[in-house]
Write an enzyme that holds these catalytic residues in place. Structure first.
Site, PDB file in Angstrom:
ATOM      1  N   GLU A 166       0.837  -1.211   0.000  1.00 33.27           N
ATOM      2  CA  GLU A 166       0.000   0.000   0.000  1.00 33.27           C
ATOM      3  C   GLU A 166       0.868   1.255   0.000  1.00 33.27           C
ATOM      4  OE1 GLU A 166      -2.171  -1.767   3.415  1.00 33.27           O
ATOM      5  OE2 GLU A 166      -3.941  -1.000   2.393  1.00 33.27           O
ATOM      6  N   GLU A 199      -3.711  -9.512   3.929  1.00 38.52           N
ATOM      7  CA  GLU A 199      -4.420  -9.164   5.163  1.00 38.52           C
ATOM      8  C   GLU A 199      -5.562 -10.128   5.481  1.00 38.52           C
ATOM      9  OE1 GLU A 199      -3.376  -7.034   2.908  1.00 38.52           O
ATOM     10  OE2 GLU A 199      -2.631  -5.185   3.844  1.00 38.52           O
TER      11      GLU A 199
END
Ligand code: 3H9
Length: 663
Positions: free
Chosen positions: A105, A125
């Protein structure tokens, strides 16, 4: 101690290097220093572009997972990503290693990305019960579309940056590590001419709105009935990216991430992450390196031996397969060859690779095969240690007494991850070290066990089945028990499982004091399991559909006095209670080193759902106090089941978590 973020300026480029081994996780001190470094670089008139890199083996592999158990500390990663994206000077990410989660990210928030060809990227995640929480659900689909973004987020896989469609994330790739920095600095100078390129303003991934909406609707339907909350939230967050302005989408992602971090599912999966790594780190006085094991001898001709041969070949080992009967050697070789041909047909391997792999397999007599081996596995009962060198470890993989080293592979051994590594009473540290190294070399999850042949999985499954039988003793219906455990997350609940194995076999297991052997009762009545069409269940349509059968309940009622002794709501706490009690005994007897090792065994080898964290963590999350209260209310003559073990009772009294149950 070195600074966790180092900054230096090279011909107008500020190189901001994150140095937080082992994986440059974006812990608070990294985020704090990174933000300061970025602000300084932006304010410095000499700096025209900024390069963010990871020192050591990787660009950041994500947020610091351990931090999720503590209160959130600013600056939070999304804030840093916004700071980067809004920077008036171009910011370039220099990628290598495993660029995962928050690290990926961070890279997407940069205006440009240059990387090594070998870089791998991913958003894992979901494996922690989370969604990407630093803009990953918003920026990824903007660049690559909802389909690929959701494939990445829902699979959590680690993917090659140099392959399509992931190639799109990199503006330039470099083959050699030693060329990367020079290429990155050169790229930064080019970026100065281009100026910043914020990912939040890009929408090429949503070029076809109709297709995007169809994809999102399909994914939402696919996930609707799955138990893992993070999966549904991931689809919703990507839909938010498509439908809402960037800031509103980020706000949706942030709120969903905060809810998920606090959820029991994520706590369970984070426990699983650290428990697996702890289990693999057995404290050894002699640490063998996995690469030292190159040739494995497997002795025996059965299915287990053949699965082990496939697993070892897949792991790159040379395999010497010892089979006494010369005729069986040809059939055994053909079994393994078939398995690789299937992999070729499925597109998992090329023909040439399969051919090369098979060159590493030799079949012969046991004596010949062990001669050049670094490690020997006996995969059939009754085989003796033949003429092999004294220092070569010979481990038994079958369920028999273990004097030195036992390896218990969860089945099927070529596909399952778990191996319980048994240290027998006469094992030497170097033998244990070699066995753990071999398991790692096979790419499997080792869990260390001290016993003369018992396994953690065997004892825990026996506790589960014993508790299920005892609940029937107390008047519960096997259907209510299976239903409750299925809803709780077990794929194959106990009575369905027994029907599949066959009740004549299962019925031989002795019950403890005061317990009825319900499997034997059914087998004697001619209901021998699924293969016969009748067991605990009656099977319809080619034995495919199990249905409840009142005849079974009537038969049981003839053998038991109490028909209402268990509340449905107590079924799961009581099953967990019996398992956690057995877990406490396993640790107390030093068979298992810790509660978390027990959880790893049950998740990796016995289909306990990861989002429950294994039975020990599940009991903690359910509330040890509540579990123990249910145990104390169960009045069964077999005291081993529900009279709380002193170590368990002590945990509850002292308000400790299950982690404290260790040696
Ligand atoms: C996230 O990023 C959320 C964001 O979206 C939003 C934030 C707002 N944190 O696996 P290894 C430790 S969620 C803390 O044996 P390998 C690990 O415990 C995160 N610690 O090495 C071990 O410690 P120890 C998303 C971590 O070479 C040591 O590093 N990212 C983390 O076989 C070595 O680990 C992930 O889920 C971490 N993120 O594999 C990636 N990562 O030595 C998780 C590792 O004390 N990590 N440690 O036992 C991995 O998948 C593997 O570690 C990796 C390296 C492939 C990177």
């Amino acid at each position: 101690m070195a600074e966790v973020v180092q900054c230096s300026v090279h011909e107008g480029v500020a190189v901001v290097s994150i140095n937080h081994p082992p994986v440059n996780a974006l812990a608070w001190q990294v985020r704090d220093s990174l933000l300061t470094a970025l602000q300084c670089a932006e304010a410095d008139p000499e700096v025209r572009a900024i390069l963010i890199a990871g020192a050591g083996k990787t660009f950041p592999a994500g947020a610091d997972i351990a931090e999720f158990d503590t209160p959130r500390k600013e600056p939070w990663l999304p804030q840093i990503c916004t700071q980067i994206e809004m920077c008036r000077k171009p910011v370039v990410a220099e990628l290598h290693g495993t660029v995962l989660g928050g690290g990926f990210e961070l890279a997407l928030a940069c205006h440009f990305r240059i990387g090594l060809r070998s870089t791998r990227v991913g958003l894992p995640e979901v494996k922690l019960g989370l969604i990407p929480g630093a803009g990953g659900t918003q920026r990824t689909p903007r660049l690559v579309g909802a389909k690929v973004a959701l494939d990445m987020i829902l699979s959590g896989r680690i993917l090659p940056l140099d392959q399509p469609p992931y190639r799109i994330f990199a503006d330039r790739l470099v083959a050699e590590p030693e060329d990367l920095r020079a290429a990155a600095l050169e790229f930064c100078h080019e970026a100065v001419a281009k100026g910043p390129r914020p990912s939040c303003e890009r929408r090429e991934g949503f070029a076809d709105p109709t297709e995007t909406q169809l994809e999102l609707t399909k994914r939402a339907a696919d996930e609707a009935d799955r138990p893992e909350n993070a999966r549904r939230e991931a689809v919703a967050a990507v839909e938010a990216a498509f439908l809402l302005p960037f800031d509103a989408g980020c706000a949706f992602e942030e709120a969903a991430f905060a809810d998920l971090v606090a959820s029991d599912q994520s706590k369970a999966m984070r426990h699983a992450f650290f428990a697996e790594r702890r289990a693999a780190k057995v404290a050894l006085s002699v640490d063998q390196h996995p690469s030292q094991i190159k040739t494995l001898a497997i002795l025996g001709a059965g299915t287990l031996a053949s699965q082990l041969a496939v697993a070892a070949l897949n792991a790159g080992l040379a395999v010497r397969w010892g089979i006494a009967d010369p005729d069986r050697r040809i059939a055994a070789w053909t079994d393994v060859e078939d398995s690789f041909e299937d992999a070729v047909s499925a597109g998992d391997l090329t023909k040439q690779v399969a051919k090369d792999v098979l060159k590493r397999l030799i079949c012969g007599t046991m004596a010949d095969m062990v001669r050049s081996a670094d490690f020997v596995i006996r995969a059939a009962e009754g085989l003796q240690r033949s003429d092999m060198a004294e220092d070569v470890v010979c481990a038994t993989a079958v369920a028999e007494n273990v004097d030195q080293i036992g390896l218990r592979f969860a089945r099927p051994a070529h596909l399952s991850r778990l191996v319980e590594v048994i240290e027998g009473p006469r094992a030497r540290p170097d033998q244990l070290g070699s066995a753990i190294a071999l398991v790692k070399r096979l790419g499997k999850q080792p869990v260390h066990v001290r016993s003369s042949g018992e396994t953690i999985g065997g004892r825990m499954m026996a506790a589960l089945h014993g508790a299920a039988d005892a609940l029937v003793d107390l008047g519960a219906s096997p259907y209510d028990i299976d239903d409750a455990l299925t809803k709780w997350g077990l794929e194959l609940p106990p009575f369905l499982q027994r029907d599949a194995t066959g009740l004549r076999i299962v019925g031989r297991v002795e019950r403890h004091e005061g317990g009825m052997n319900w499997s034997a009762v059914l087998a004697q009545a001619g209901r021998t399991g699924r293969a016969s069409g009748q067991g605990f269940y009656t099977y319809l349509g080619d034995a495919a559909t199990p249905v409840h059968d009142d005849k079974v309940l009537m038969l049981f009622d003839k053998h038991r006095a109490d028909r209402n002794g268990v509340k449905k709501a107590d079924i799961v706490p009581l099953i967990l209670g019996a398992m956690v009690n057995e877990g406490a005994r396993l640790v107390d007897e030093h068979v298992a080193a810790s509660a978390s090792d027990i959880d790893v065994v049950m998740m990796a080898g016995h289909q306990f759902p990861r989002w429950r964290g294994g039975p020990m963590k599940a009991a903690e999350l359910h509330g040890l106090f509540r579990v123990i209260r249910a145990m104390q209310g169960a009045n069964h003559p077999d005291k081993a089941l529900w009279v709380p073990h002193p170590r368990l009772a002590a945990l509850m009294r002292n308000g400790k978590g299950i982690e404290a149950l260790s040696n």
